[in-house]
Design a protein around this motif. Sequence first.
Motif, PDB file in Angstrom:
ATOM      1  N   UNK A 191      -2.637  -5.976 -12.461  1.00  0.00           N
ATOM      2  CA  UNK A 191      -2.680  -7.024 -11.446  1.00  0.00           C
ATOM      3  C   UNK A 191      -1.865  -6.659 -10.207  1.00  0.00           C
ATOM      4  N   UNK A 192      -0.633  -6.174 -10.399  1.00  0.00           N
ATOM      5  CA  UNK A 192       0.221  -5.872  -9.256  1.00  0.00           C
ATOM      6  C   UNK A 192      -0.341  -4.724  -8.415  1.00  0.00           C
ATOM      7  N   UNK A 193      -0.767  -3.597  -8.992  1.00  0.00           N
ATOM      8  CA  UNK A 193      -1.394  -2.561  -8.143  1.00  0.00           C
ATOM      9  C   UNK A 193      -2.665  -3.046  -7.458  1.00  0.00           C
ATOM     10  N   UNK A 194      -3.414  -3.917  -8.109  1.00  0.00           N
ATOM     11  CA  UNK A 194      -4.631  -4.433  -7.492  1.00  0.00           C
ATOM     12  C   UNK A 194      -4.328  -5.228  -6.234  1.00  0.00           C
ATOM     13  N   UNK A 195      -3.195  -5.935  -6.231  1.00  0.00           N
ATOM     14  CA  UNK A 195      -2.858  -6.805  -5.104  1.00  0.00           C
ATOM     15  C   UNK A 195      -2.310  -6.021  -3.920  1.00  0.00           C
ATOM     16  N   UNK A 196      -1.407  -5.080  -4.178  1.00  0.00           N
ATOM     17  CA  UNK A 196      -0.691  -4.467  -3.052  1.00  0.00           C
ATOM     18  C   UNK A 196      -1.307  -3.152  -2.586  1.00  0.00           C
ATOM     19  N   UNK A 197      -2.198  -2.551  -3.363  1.00  0.00           N
ATOM     20  CA  UNK A 197      -2.762  -1.259  -2.973  1.00  0.00           C
ATOM     21  C   UNK A 197      -4.143  -1.452  -2.350  1.00  0.00           C
ATOM     22  N   UNK A 198      -4.386  -0.732  -1.244  1.00  0.00           N
ATOM     23  CA  UNK A 198      -5.690  -0.794  -0.589  1.00  0.00           C
ATOM     24  C   UNK A 198      -6.284   0.593  -0.335  1.00  0.00           C
ATOM     25  N   UNK A 199      -5.461   1.634  -0.337  1.00  0.00           N
ATOM     26  CA  UNK A 199      -5.970   2.993  -0.109  1.00  0.00           C
ATOM     27  C   UNK A 199      -6.603   3.528  -1.382  1.00  0.00           C
ATOM     28  N   UNK A 200      -7.834   4.028  -1.316  1.00  0.00           N
ATOM     29  CA  UNK A 200      -8.492   4.542  -2.532  1.00  0.00           C
ATOM     30  C   UNK A 200      -7.755   5.706  -3.180  1.00  0.00           C
ATOM     31  N   UNK A 201      -7.023   6.498  -2.407  1.00  0.00           N
ATOM     32  CA  UNK A 201      -6.337   7.650  -2.973  1.00  0.00           C
ATOM     33  C   UNK A 201      -4.997   7.299  -3.605  1.00  0.00           C
ATOM     34  N   UNK A 202      -4.609   6.015  -3.596  1.00  0.00           N
ATOM     35  CA  UNK A 202      -3.328   5.610  -4.177  1.00  0.00           C
ATOM     36  C   UNK A 202      -3.474   4.646  -5.350  1.00  0.00           C
ATOM     37  N   UNK A 203      -4.697   4.281  -5.701  1.00  0.00           N
ATOM     38  CA  UNK A 203      -4.864   3.325  -6.788  1.00  0.00           C
ATOM     39  C   UNK A 203      -4.582   3.995  -8.125  1.00  0.00           C
ATOM     40  N   UNK A 204      -4.243   3.195  -9.120  1.00  0.00           N
ATOM     41  CA  UNK A 204      -3.905   3.699 -10.449  1.00  0.00           C
ATOM     42  C   UNK A 204      -5.122   3.640 -11.370  1.00  0.00           C
ATOM     43  N   UNK A 205      -4.963   4.181 -12.568  1.00  0.00           N
ATOM     44  CA  UNK A 205      -6.095   4.304 -13.483  1.00  0.00           C
ATOM     45  C   UNK A 205      -6.695   2.956 -13.882  1.00  0.00           C
ATOM     46  N   UNK A 206      -5.909   1.935 -14.270  1.00  0.00           N
ATOM     47  CA  UNK A 206      -6.551   0.657 -14.626  1.00  0.00           C
ATOM     48  C   UNK A 206      -7.359   0.052 -13.491  1.00  0.00           C
ATOM     49  N   UNK A 207      -6.827   0.103 -12.262  1.00  0.00           N
ATOM     50  CA  UNK A 207      -7.568  -0.433 -11.118  1.00  0.00           C
ATOM     51  C   UNK A 207      -8.796   0.432 -10.845  1.00  0.00           C
ATOM     52  N   UNK A 267       0.821  -1.199   0.000  1.00  0.00           N
ATOM     53  CA  UNK A 267       0.000   0.000   0.000  1.00  0.00           C
ATOM     54  C   UNK A 267       0.863   1.261   0.000  1.00  0.00           C
ATOM     55  N   UNK A 268       1.908   1.273  -0.824  1.00  0.00           N
ATOM     56  CA  UNK A 268       2.774   2.443  -0.938  1.00  0.00           C
ATOM     57  C   UNK A 268       3.299   2.532  -2.363  1.00  0.00           C
ATOM     58  N   UNK A 269       3.750   3.726  -2.733  1.00  0.00           N
ATOM     59  CA  UNK A 269       4.338   3.905  -4.055  1.00  0.00           C
ATOM     60  C   UNK A 269       5.643   3.126  -4.196  1.00  0.00           C
ATOM     61  N   UNK A 270       6.355   2.928  -3.076  1.00  0.00           N
ATOM     62  CA  UNK A 270       7.573   2.127  -3.141  1.00  0.00           C
ATOM     63  C   UNK A 270       7.280   0.733  -3.682  1.00  0.00           C
ATOM     64  N   UNK A 271       6.212   0.138  -3.214  1.00  0.00           N
ATOM     65  CA  UNK A 271       5.863  -1.211  -3.661  1.00  0.00           C
ATOM     66  C   UNK A 271       5.485  -1.266  -5.121  1.00  0.00           C
ATOM     67  N   UNK A 272       4.942  -0.168  -5.663  1.00  0.00           N
ATOM     68  CA  UNK A 272       4.604  -0.140  -7.083  1.00  0.00           C
ATOM     69  C   UNK A 272       5.830   0.092  -7.960  1.00  0.00           C
ATOM     70  N   UNK A 273       6.780   0.875  -7.467  1.00  0.00           N
ATOM     71  CA  UNK A 273       7.887   1.323  -8.309  1.00  0.00           C
ATOM     72  C   UNK A 273       9.081   0.375  -8.264  1.00  0.00           C
ATOM     73  N   UNK A 274       9.519  -0.012  -7.084  1.00  0.00           N
ATOM     74  CA  UNK A 274      10.795  -0.716  -6.945  1.00  0.00           C
ATOM     75  C   UNK A 274      10.864  -2.056  -7.681  1.00  0.00           C
ATOM     76  N   UNK A 275       9.810  -2.880  -7.715  1.00  0.00           N
ATOM     77  CA  UNK A 275       9.942  -4.142  -8.466  1.00  0.00           C
ATOM     78  C   UNK A 275      10.113  -3.961  -9.971  1.00  0.00           C
TER      79      UNK A 275
END
Length: 329
Positions: free
Chosen positions: A264-280, A191-199
């Motif tokens: 798929x990856x943002x759907x799994x690790x993100x839970x805050x509504x203000x941090x989700x991306x456009x596809x999710x 649930x952070x931008x680090x988790x979306x970016x670093x992998x």
Amino acid sequence: MSGVEAGVGLREAPAAPEPAAPARKPQNGNNQFGLRQKALTYLVLAPLAILFLAPFAWLISASFQPMGEIFSTTPHWIPNDPTLEGYKGFLNVGDLTNAQQAQGHGDWRWFVNSAFVALTITALQTFFNALCAYSFAKRRFPGRNVIFMLFLATMMVPGQVTLIPNYLIIQHIPFFGGNDWMGNGGHGWLDSYWGLIMPGIVSAFGIFLLRQYMLSIPDQLLEAARIDGASEFRIFRSVVLPLCGPALAANAIFTFQGAWEDFFWPLIIMSSPDKITAPVGLALFVVQNRTSWTLLFAGSVIAALPMIIVFLVFQRKFVQGIALTGLKG
């Protein structure tokens, strides 16, 4: 010998006549063959282009149509009564009816999040891919080819296989998200931008693409820079990178497209509504609003615009990079 005879003997022999230039063959036959080949190429490619562009063209048209016109028996390629209600309802702007306000709306933060994540991944991955590719292409060290083959082998592993290991690694990052130095006690980069970016900051395909291009750069240029006293990083930054513009553009377009469209990856690790991306966000929007097609089409068009703009801006370098990659290697 008389003076006349001496003058005759000293006179130079006449120069041999120059051979006449061969007559040029008429080019009418070649021109006709080239025109026929070009016409045949367009005859084959034009229907394919129409076939691939037709769904997107209808999506744009449908985003300006009212609901009744979208699901009419005969599809309309040109809206009979164009309307911006879909865009207004999705962006929650303008005067909306109570029904439109009740059915929900999109959020600009979805696109801002996607742009931030995609641009950051593109910048970091392009840099690290180029740095790694330079090591494989122009540096000599033990096991270079073996390590490079291992990098290529990772491309054959499906992403679903590494999904759970990546999730666990992200969850147990030390000193982040309440974790201790052992990586326990919190949620890490979930649930952070680090988790979306670093992998996504390194790609085996990008390394392969750039390495193949760098192999075509003459080693003499690098040796001349070393003689002038340039360090390896200075050579990489000032000599190699400027010559790899087309390949870097191709890598950047591939990376941006993958990061922008990742679902798929943002759907799994993100839970805050203000941090989700456009596809999710679009997927959740469909569930929450019972598939309001006018709003969904408008949001889909907005989500597709960045990819179209990026490709139109960099298409020349993209095609050049794909064409020139693999000349050596």
